[in-house]
Write a protein that holds these residues in place. Structure first.
Motif, PDB file in Angstrom:
ATOM      1  N   ILE A 272      17.066  57.837 139.468  1.00 14.24           N
ATOM      2  CA  ILE A 272      17.455  58.247 138.401  1.00 14.24           C
ATOM      3  C   ILE A 272      17.814  58.788 137.528  1.00 14.24           C
ATOM      4  N   PHE A 273      19.064  59.558 136.997  1.00 11.49           N
ATOM      5  CA  PHE A 273      19.370  60.857 136.712  1.00 11.49           C
ATOM      6  C   PHE A 273      20.243  60.666 135.573  1.00 11.49           C
ATOM      7  N   MET A 274      19.816  61.530 134.657  1.00  6.48           N
ATOM      8  CA  MET A 274      21.329  62.078 133.858  1.00  6.48           C
ATOM      9  C   MET A 274      21.479  63.278 132.762  1.00  6.48           C
ATOM     10  N   GLY A 275      22.309  63.832 132.408  1.00  3.63           N
ATOM     11  CA  GLY A 275      22.110  64.848 131.688  1.00  3.63           C
ATOM     12  C   GLY A 275      21.230  64.403 130.492  1.00  3.63           C
ATOM     13  N   GLU A 276      22.108  64.977 128.928  1.00  2.00           N
ATOM     14  CA  GLU A 276      21.614  64.438 127.432  1.00  2.00           C
ATOM     15  C   GLU A 276      21.926  63.126 127.713  1.00  2.00           C
ATOM     16  N   GLU A 277      23.266  63.028 127.573  1.00  2.00           N
ATOM     17  CA  GLU A 277      23.824  61.353 127.159  1.00  2.00           C
ATOM     18  C   GLU A 277      24.367  61.464 127.775  1.00  2.00           C
TER      19      GLU A 277
END
Length: 160
Positions: A133-138
């Motif tokens: 599961i991955f994302m940036g800052e928002e």
């Protein structure tokens, strides 16, 4: 000649609030972990949180070094720590969050090639997929059921 098509399947969430509570909580721990990263050179901070089969959560963040190749990514810090502290316990999921000191990172940031290979090693070792599961800052969050979506033609022990 023939063409080979490799289908890749990801879930894309608009933001953390669309996610299952367990996944959201794991990602929030990755966000906290990125705040502790040591990134004086790249100014790019990454945090990871692993959920193990026994319910333990293992933390990691990137650790840089002036001798640049000597540093380690957040994902590998967490994976290797899990292997050292809980040998033989399966990794179920890894949440990853990244940000920059210089700009807002809105795109989901996947693991680098070296981290993909390390995740592949543990998927093979445990003979079970690891959700990523991955994302940036928002913003958007991507969810893969296995590393095979990120590294479909994986090099593993079967080639040796």
């Amino acid at each position: 000649m023939r063409e080979i098509h490799v289908p890749l399947v990801f879930k894309a969430y608009q933001d953390l609030n669309e996610m299952a509570i367990q996944d959201k909580n794991l990602m929030l721990q990755a966000v906290e972990n990125r705040k502790k990263a040591y990134a004086p050179y790249s100014r790019f901070r990454v945090g990871a949180a692993l959920l193990l089969e026994n319910g333990e959560i293992v933390h990691g963040n990137n650790q840089e070094n002036a001798a640049y190749p000597s540093g380690l990514c957040a994902e590998r810090v967490a994976i290797f720590q899990a292997g050292a502290l809980y040998p033989g316990v399966k990794i179920l999921k890894i949440a990853i969050s990244a940000t920059s000191d210089d700009k807002v990172v809105q795109a989901p940031i996947p693991p680098c090639g070296g981290c993909r290979q390390s995740i592949a090693e543990y998927e093979g070792k445990q003979n079970a997929p690891i959700e990523i599961i991955f994302m940036g800052e928002e913003g958007e969050v991507f969810h893969s059921e296995s590393l095979k979506n990120l590294l479909p033609l994986v090099f593993d022990k079967n080639f040796l």
